[in-house]
Design a protein around this motif. Structure first.
Motif, PDB file in Angstrom:
ATOM      1  N   UNK A 108       0.858  -1.184   0.000  1.00  0.00           N
ATOM      2  CA  UNK A 108       0.000   0.000   0.000  1.00  0.00           C
ATOM      3  C   UNK A 108       0.896   1.236   0.000  1.00  0.00           C
ATOM      4  N   UNK A 109       0.593   2.178  -0.898  1.00  0.00           N
ATOM      5  CA  UNK A 109       1.324   3.443  -0.970  1.00  0.00           C
ATOM      6  C   UNK A 109       0.363   4.585  -0.683  1.00  0.00           C
ATOM      7  N   UNK A 110       0.808   5.549   0.087  1.00  0.00           N
ATOM      8  CA  UNK A 110      -0.005   6.730   0.351  1.00  0.00           C
ATOM      9  C   UNK A 110      -0.019   7.661  -0.848  1.00  0.00           C
ATOM     10  N   UNK A 111       1.098   7.752  -1.545  1.00  0.00           N
ATOM     11  CA  UNK A 111       1.224   8.699  -2.650  1.00  0.00           C
ATOM     12  C   UNK A 111       1.266   7.980  -3.989  1.00  0.00           C
ATOM     13  N   UNK A 112       0.438   8.419  -4.951  1.00  0.00           N
ATOM     14  CA  UNK A 112       0.427   7.762  -6.262  1.00  0.00           C
ATOM     15  C   UNK A 112       1.776   7.838  -6.968  1.00  0.00           C
ATOM     16  N   UNK A 113       2.539   8.892  -6.726  1.00  0.00           N
ATOM     17  CA  UNK A 113       3.850   9.025  -7.356  1.00  0.00           C
ATOM     18  C   UNK A 113       4.791   7.916  -6.896  1.00  0.00           C
ATOM     19  N   UNK A 114       4.718   7.551  -5.617  1.00  0.00           N
ATOM     20  CA  UNK A 114       5.566   6.477  -5.089  1.00  0.00           C
ATOM     21  C   UNK A 114       5.181   5.131  -5.710  1.00  0.00           C
ATOM     22  N   UNK A 115       3.891   4.892  -5.854  1.00  0.00           N
ATOM     23  CA  UNK A 115       3.433   3.649  -6.481  1.00  0.00           C
ATOM     24  C   UNK A 115       3.871   3.601  -7.939  1.00  0.00           C
ATOM     25  N   UNK A 116       3.747   4.715  -8.640  1.00  0.00           N
ATOM     26  CA  UNK A 116       4.145   4.770 -10.048  1.00  0.00           C
ATOM     27  C   UNK A 116       5.650   4.516 -10.187  1.00  0.00           C
ATOM     28  N   UNK A 117       6.438   5.112  -9.306  1.00  0.00           N
ATOM     29  CA  UNK A 117       7.888   4.897  -9.350  1.00  0.00           C
ATOM     30  C   UNK A 117       8.222   3.431  -9.088  1.00  0.00           C
TER      31      UNK A 117
END
Length: 127
Positions: A108-117
């Protein structure tokens, strides 16, 4: 002649919203045997907060949270492979944040940018 009323104090609505990013992600589990095991495993992670409620268990984290299936298997006293993405989805009623299922864990990622990376996904729209 009209009487003036005293100034009224403004009270914040319990239904108000806040659009600032919280850097949080999480999910709710059914408050049953499997949910209790998952919550107990997650309780020992530094950035995770567990909130038991009458019919569910909230699991909230700052930034990123990994639900490692082998840790759940071990805590349940089950063979490796007993807990998986399907079992997790069955126990979970809701989630917030960006969820990525892998063979051995759910992240689980809080930020979509972190998930995308993490996925090596380019968020920039191209024509």
């Amino acid at each position: 002649m009209t009487a003036t009323s005293p100034l009224k104090k403004t009270v914040d609505s319990p239904f108000s919203s806040n659009n600032t990013a919280s850097n949080m992600c999480g999910f709710t589990l059914m408050n049953n045997q499997v949910g209790a095991i998952v919550a107990e495993v997650m309780r020992h992670k530094d950035n995770v907060t567990i909130t038991p409620l009458p019919s569910m268990i909230r699991v909230d984290a700052t930034g990123r949270m990994d639900v490692v299936y082998a840790e759940i298997d071990e805590a349940a006293g089950e063979e490796e492979g007993w807990f998986n993405a399907a079992e997790f989805e069955e126990s979970m009623s809701t989630h917030y944040g960006r969820m990525i299922h892998e063979d051995d864990r759910t992240i689980m990622f809080a930020n979509p940018e972190d998930a995308a990376e993490y996925l090596d996904f380019d968020l920039v729209a191209r024509n």
